[in-house]
Design a protein around this motif. Structure first.
Motif, PDB file in Angstrom:
ATOM      1  N   HIS A   4      -3.265   0.687 -12.855  1.00  0.00           N
ATOM      2  CA  HIS A   4      -3.815  -0.045 -11.719  1.00  0.00           C
ATOM      3  C   HIS A   4      -3.259   0.559 -10.432  1.00  0.00           C
ATOM      4  N   LEU A   5      -4.164   1.052  -9.590  1.00  0.00           N
ATOM      5  CA  LEU A   5      -3.796   1.667  -8.319  1.00  0.00           C
ATOM      6  C   LEU A   5      -4.109   0.688  -7.190  1.00  0.00           C
ATOM      7  N   PHE A  32      -8.714  -0.547  -9.663  1.00  0.00           N
ATOM      8  CA  PHE A  32      -8.329  -0.328  -8.270  1.00  0.00           C
ATOM      9  C   PHE A  32      -8.307  -1.659  -7.535  1.00  0.00           C
ATOM     10  N   GLY A  33      -7.299  -1.823  -6.702  1.00  0.00           N
ATOM     11  CA  GLY A  33      -7.241  -2.993  -5.831  1.00  0.00           C
ATOM     12  C   GLY A  33      -6.865  -2.549  -4.439  1.00  0.00           C
ATOM     13  N   ALA A  64       0.315  -3.715  -9.424  1.00  0.00           N
ATOM     14  CA  ALA A  64       0.077  -2.265  -9.404  1.00  0.00           C
ATOM     15  C   ALA A  64       1.001  -1.503 -10.346  1.00  0.00           C
ATOM     16  N   ASP A  65       0.505  -0.368 -10.832  1.00  0.00           N
ATOM     17  CA  ASP A  65       1.387   0.635 -11.446  1.00  0.00           C
ATOM     18  C   ASP A  65       1.784   1.649 -10.381  1.00  0.00           C
ATOM     19  N   LYS A  92       8.303   1.173  -8.805  1.00  0.00           N
ATOM     20  CA  LYS A  92       6.968   1.796  -8.870  1.00  0.00           C
ATOM     21  C   LYS A  92       6.907   3.025  -7.982  1.00  0.00           C
ATOM     22  N   MET A  93       5.942   3.904  -8.266  1.00  0.00           N
ATOM     23  CA  MET A  93       5.722   5.008  -7.337  1.00  0.00           C
ATOM     24  C   MET A  93       4.979   4.467  -6.111  1.00  0.00           C
TER      25      MET A  93
END
Ligand SMILES: NC(=O)c1ccc[n+]([C@@H]2O[C@H](COP(=O)([O-])OP(=O)(O)OC[C@H]3O[C@@H](n4cnc5c(N)ncnc54)[C@H](OP(=O)(O)O)[C@@H]3O)[C@@H](O)[C@H]2O)c1
Length: 268
Positions: A4-5, A32-33, A64-65, A92-93
């Motif tokens: 999830h981006l 995507f969000g 998110a990831d 997270k990144m």
């Protein structure tokens, strides 16, 4: 791979990156969000791209990831000043698109996030972007590899030290605007000499694209390619002389310098 981006602040640049990821297929299977400041922008975005949109940065970043920060540089600090936001990105990144915002600032605002600074440009939307990445102190090789895959899917991508980021911003970040002014001016010349406007724009755009591709594909210096077009006593050398009278080289070089100097102060 499924992830999830989340794009926190999804305006022109966020849309270009997500649009490019979807067009390339790299984003296949991802969800995507995105967040925006206004409800109107959120509704417009949801109608344009397959993303869930909201005004809630913390809720969006929590699921998110990978988080992309796409707000204006002046807004970046205030996004992380909201209690809970730093926790939402911890572990997270965090890929920041913000011009002039330093890795050290991001790492201080979001401790525990693995920061990667990115400077893309708007042609990412049609997968012709140019992106430069700089990894932060805790970004892993896997993070950088994923970020590279993401931005390679929307154009060219290279990794440079952060000290180059302001120059990159002035050249490739702002560059599409400079290129459009040059393109329009060339087309104006064609119109002045009698070409219909639409034809002149097509000729100018394809010529700029062709010249740029020649440089990239042959690896030759632009001066060598220019010399090949320049017949002694011909029309091209006459045109080049007029360009030099207009100091076009120093004007363009200073244009990039000016943009880079302004970019350096944007995150303060
Ligand atoms: N544009 C470029 O060519 C370019 C190139 C390279 C890098 N960048 C960088 O990319 C970043 C974004 O630039 P942009 O041109 O895409 O700007 P933009 O179109 O103005 O997008 C910014 C987005 O952030 C949203 N926003 C504002 N405050 C927010 C908040 N507190 N929480 C969540 N969302 C918020 C805005 O929502 P609303 O629409 O509701 O106001 C808008 O959707 C900048 O940091 C810039 O330095 C831009």
């Amino acid at each position: 791979m499924s992830l999830h981006l989340s794009v926190i602040g999804c305006g022109t640049m966020g849309r270009a990156v997500v649009g490019g990821l979807l067009a390339s297929g790299e984003g296949e299977g991802w969800s995507f969000g995105a967040t925006t400041h206004s409800a109107e922008s959120a509704a417009r975005l949801a109608a344009e791209l397959p993303m869930e949109t909201s005004l809630d940065n913390i809720a969006e970043a929590t699921r998110a990831d990978v988080v992309i920060l796409g707000v204006k540089p002046q807004m970046a600090a205030s996004v992380f000043a909201v209690p809970g936001m730093a926790d939402a990105v911890r572990g997270k990144m965090l890929i920041s698109l913000c011009a002039g915002v330093r890795i050290a600032q991001l790492e201080a605002w979001a401790p525990g996030a693995r920061v990667v600074r990115a400077m893309p440009n708007t042609p990412a939307l049609i997968r012709e972007g140019m992106t430069v990445l700089s990894p932060g102190s805790t970004a892993t090789a896997e993070d950088l590899a994923l970020a590279k895959r993401m931005f390679q899917s929307v154009g060219r991508c290279r990794v440079l030290e952060e000290k180059h980021m302001d120059a990159v911003t002035g050249l490739s970040g702002s560059g599409p605007a400079f290129a459009c002014v040059i393109l329009e001016a060339l087309a104006d010349g064609g119109v002045m000499m009698g070409l219909p406007r639409d034809v002149a724009i097509e000729l100018a755009a394809q010529t700029m694209q062709g010249a740029a591709r020649l440089v990239l594909q042959t690896g030759e210096h632009p001066a060598a390619l220019r010399d090949r077009v320049t017949t002694p006593a011909g029309c091209t050398i006459a045109g080049l002389f007029r360009m030099e009278e207009g100091r076009v080289r120093s004007t363009l070089a200073r244009t990039v310098q000016e943009a880079a100097e302004v970019a350096a102060g944007l995150g303060c």
